[in-house]
Design a protein around this motif. Structure first.
Motif, PDB file in Angstrom:
ATOM      1  N   VAL A  84       0.866  -1.175   0.000  1.00 24.05           N
ATOM      2  CA  VAL A  84       0.000   0.000   0.000  1.00 24.05           C
ATOM      3  C   VAL A  84       0.902   1.224   0.000  1.00 24.05           C
ATOM      4  O   VAL A  84       1.837   1.312   0.795  1.00 24.05           O
ATOM      5  CB  VAL A  84      -0.923   0.047   1.231  1.00 24.05           C
ATOM      6  CG1 VAL A  84      -1.815   1.290   1.188  1.00 24.05           C
ATOM      7  CG2 VAL A  84      -1.775  -1.211   1.316  1.00 24.05           C
ATOM      8  N   GLY A  85       0.626   2.152  -0.892  1.00 22.66           N
ATOM      9  CA  GLY A  85       1.409   3.375  -0.945  1.00 22.66           C
ATOM     10  C   GLY A  85       0.522   4.592  -0.778  1.00 22.66           C
ATOM     11  O   GLY A  85      -0.529   4.695  -1.423  1.00 22.66           O
ATOM     12  N   GLU A  86       0.895   5.487   0.103  1.00 19.41           N
ATOM     13  CA  GLU A  86       0.159   6.731   0.293  1.00 19.41           C
ATOM     14  C   GLU A  86       0.797   7.835  -0.554  1.00 19.41           C
ATOM     15  O   GLU A  86       1.985   7.780  -0.886  1.00 19.41           O
ATOM     16  CB  GLU A  86       0.172   7.138   1.771  1.00 19.41           C
ATOM     17  CG  GLU A  86      -0.555   6.168   2.683  1.00 19.41           C
ATOM     18  CD  GLU A  86      -2.050   6.069   2.415  1.00 19.41           C
ATOM     19  OE1 GLU A  86      -2.603   6.967   1.742  1.00 19.41           O
ATOM     20  OE2 GLU A  86      -2.668   5.095   2.862  1.00 19.41           O
ATOM     21  N   ALA A  87      -0.009   8.815  -0.899  1.00 20.17           N
ATOM     22  CA  ALA A  87       0.492   9.928  -1.704  1.00 20.17           C
ATOM     23  C   ALA A  87       1.569  10.681  -0.929  1.00 20.17           C
ATOM     24  O   ALA A  87       1.410  10.987   0.244  1.00 20.17           O
ATOM     25  CB  ALA A  87      -0.651  10.872  -2.072  1.00 20.17           C
ATOM     26  N   ASP A  88       2.688  10.935  -1.585  1.00 22.51           N
ATOM     27  CA  ASP A  88       3.741  11.753  -0.994  1.00 22.51           C
ATOM     28  C   ASP A  88       4.510  12.421  -2.130  1.00 22.51           C
ATOM     29  O   ASP A  88       4.114  12.338  -3.291  1.00 22.51           O
ATOM     30  CB  ASP A  88       4.682  10.910  -0.115  1.00 22.51           C
ATOM     31  CG  ASP A  88       5.272   9.718  -0.868  1.00 22.51           C
ATOM     32  OD1 ASP A  88       5.490   9.830  -2.081  1.00 22.51           O
ATOM     33  OD2 ASP A  88       5.526   8.682  -0.235  1.00 22.51           O
ATOM     34  N   GLY A  89       5.589  13.066  -1.798  1.00 19.86           N
ATOM     35  CA  GLY A  89       6.347  13.763  -2.822  1.00 19.86           C
ATOM     36  C   GLY A  89       7.030  12.843  -3.809  1.00 19.86           C
ATOM     37  O   GLY A  89       7.465  13.277  -4.874  1.00 19.86           O
ATOM     38  N   GLU A  90       7.122  11.536  -3.462  1.00 18.93           N
ATOM     39  CA  GLU A  90       7.848  10.598  -4.308  1.00 18.93           C
ATOM     40  C   GLU A  90       6.943   9.857  -5.296  1.00 18.93           C
ATOM     41  O   GLU A  90       7.420   9.310  -6.280  1.00 18.93           O
ATOM     42  CB  GLU A  90       8.567   9.576  -3.423  1.00 18.93           C
ATOM     43  CG  GLU A  90       9.556  10.203  -2.447  1.00 18.93           C
ATOM     44  CD  GLU A  90      10.657  10.965  -3.158  1.00 18.93           C
ATOM     45  OE1 GLU A  90      11.101  10.510  -4.222  1.00 18.93           O
ATOM     46  OE2 GLU A  90      11.040  12.033  -2.645  1.00 18.93           O
ATOM     47  N   GLY A  91       5.659   9.784  -5.032  1.00 18.03           N
ATOM     48  CA  GLY A  91       4.808   9.018  -5.918  1.00 18.03           C
ATOM     49  C   GLY A  91       3.351   9.092  -5.542  1.00 18.03           C
ATOM     50  O   GLY A  91       2.996   9.571  -4.459  1.00 18.03           O
ATOM     51  N   PRO A  92       2.457   8.582  -6.433  1.00 19.98           N
ATOM     52  CA  PRO A  92       1.013   8.614  -6.176  1.00 19.98           C
ATOM     53  C   PRO A  92       0.594   7.508  -5.224  1.00 19.98           C
ATOM     54  O   PRO A  92       1.342   6.551  -4.989  1.00 19.98           O
ATOM     55  CB  PRO A  92       0.434   8.381  -7.578  1.00 19.98           C
ATOM     56  CG  PRO A  92       1.464   7.539  -8.258  1.00 19.98           C
ATOM     57  CD  PRO A  92       2.795   8.006  -7.736  1.00 19.98           C
ATOM     58  N   PRO A  93      -0.611   7.602  -4.653  1.00 16.53           N
ATOM     59  CA  PRO A  93      -1.117   6.520  -3.805  1.00 16.53           C
ATOM     60  C   PRO A  93      -1.435   5.301  -4.657  1.00 16.53           C
ATOM     61  O   PRO A  93      -1.776   5.413  -5.831  1.00 16.53           O
ATOM     62  CB  PRO A  93      -2.372   7.119  -3.185  1.00 16.53           C
ATOM     63  CG  PRO A  93      -2.857   8.096  -4.206  1.00 16.53           C
ATOM     64  CD  PRO A  93      -1.611   8.673  -4.819  1.00 16.53           C
TER      65      PRO A  93
END
Length: 299
Positions: A84-93
């Motif tokens: 699971v990835g949350e939105a941050d400066g490195e990439g989309p959720p």
């Protein structure tokens, strides 16, 4: 940049970091109306990845938790959560799941779904609701705190908020508010005999039943929470599928868990919340169908 605004290169990099392996390919696949979906090839592992820049913060983590909760029942298969990835400066959720090779339904598929869904519902839930403050559905958030009974939950956590959202988006006749006030007083009677909270998929339209190469039904894209078990059954019938009375599916379900008297009369009532949700999200004719349903039960 993709058609929905997802930066594919950034998504691939974020997915590789989360999986700990290089992502060799990221190919678009069908993924519904609210997300863009991909088949990812990551050093011998294939996974399904969904992403949307409009996803509500925390929505993918909540979906992952819902999948794990459904899997805990050991009733029907669900894809394993890989990352699971949350939105941050490195990439989309994003949400990355086990890839399930698609297949075709077999004569046994509907029966397996019916029996499995009955077992899933019987696994139960601590309360009506998800135990979280909100249920996140794409860009929308609905209240989801526990309620003392099903009619209260349906009215206060689903119907009333959805009517406000749909009217506010000019997708529903403002008369819906008056009709809902009339319906509110009848809900305890209309809801039928009281039942304990069932473990619901929560968004079980036919497109969220994935059939694998062996003809086994898998549940995907849940909005899992505790609720009335007839809601999942009604949702399966909302868009014209063959899961109604007389179907192999329903016969198999009722062989395991017979429905209370009057269940057929409640189908359209349970379909009201998803109709309102679709009106709020997509407009179109969903608002008219919702108004017709409100008039039927508010009379």
């Amino acid at each position: 940049m993709s058609r929905t605004g997802v930066d594919r290169a950034a998504l691939g990099a974020a997915l590789a970091a989360a999986l700990g392996r290089a992502v060799r390919a990221l190919r678009p696949v069908p993924g519904g109306d609210l997300n863009e979906a991909f088949l990812a090839e990551a050093d011998g592992t294939r996974c399904f990845v969904k992403s949307s820049r409009d996803a509500h913060p925390g929505a993918y983590a909540a979906e992952a938790a819902g999948l794990r909760w459904l899997a805990d029942a050991e009733a029907l298969p669900v894809p394993a959560v890989l990352a699971v990835g949350e939105a941050d400066g490195e990439g989309p959720p994003f949400l990355a799941l086990e890839w399930i090779d698609p297949g075709r339904s077999r004569p046994s598929t509907a029966e397996r779904l019916g029996r499995g869904l009955a077992a899933l519902h019987a696994a139960g839930a601590p309360s009506f609701g998800s135990g979280s403050a909100q249920l996140l559905l794409g860009p929308l958030a609905l209240p989801d705190a526990p309620a003392p009974d099903w009619p209260t939950f349906l009215l206060e956590r689903r119907l009333a908020p959805l009517v406000r959202l749909a009217v506010g988006r000019d997708a529903l006749d403002p008369a819906a508010g008056v009709l809902l006030e009339r319906l509110a007083g009848r809900l305890p009677e209309l809801a039928g005999p009281a039942e304990p909270p069932a473990r619901l998929h929560g968004d079980l339209w036919v497109g969220n039943v994935h059939v694998d190469r062996d003809g086994a039904p898998w549940l995907v894209d849940p909005a899992a929470h505790g609720g009335h078990r007839e809601v999942d059954l009604a949702m399966l019938r909302l868009f014209g599928s063959g899961y109604g009375p007389g179907s192999t599916f329903l016969a198999a379900y009722e062989e395991v868990a017979p429905l209370a008297p009057g269940a057929e009369d409640r189908v359209a009532l349970w379909q009201l919340a998803p109709l309102l949700l679709h009106a709020a999200l997509f407009g179109g004719g969903y608002g008219d169908r919702a108004i017709a349903t409100l008039r039927r039960y508010a009379a």
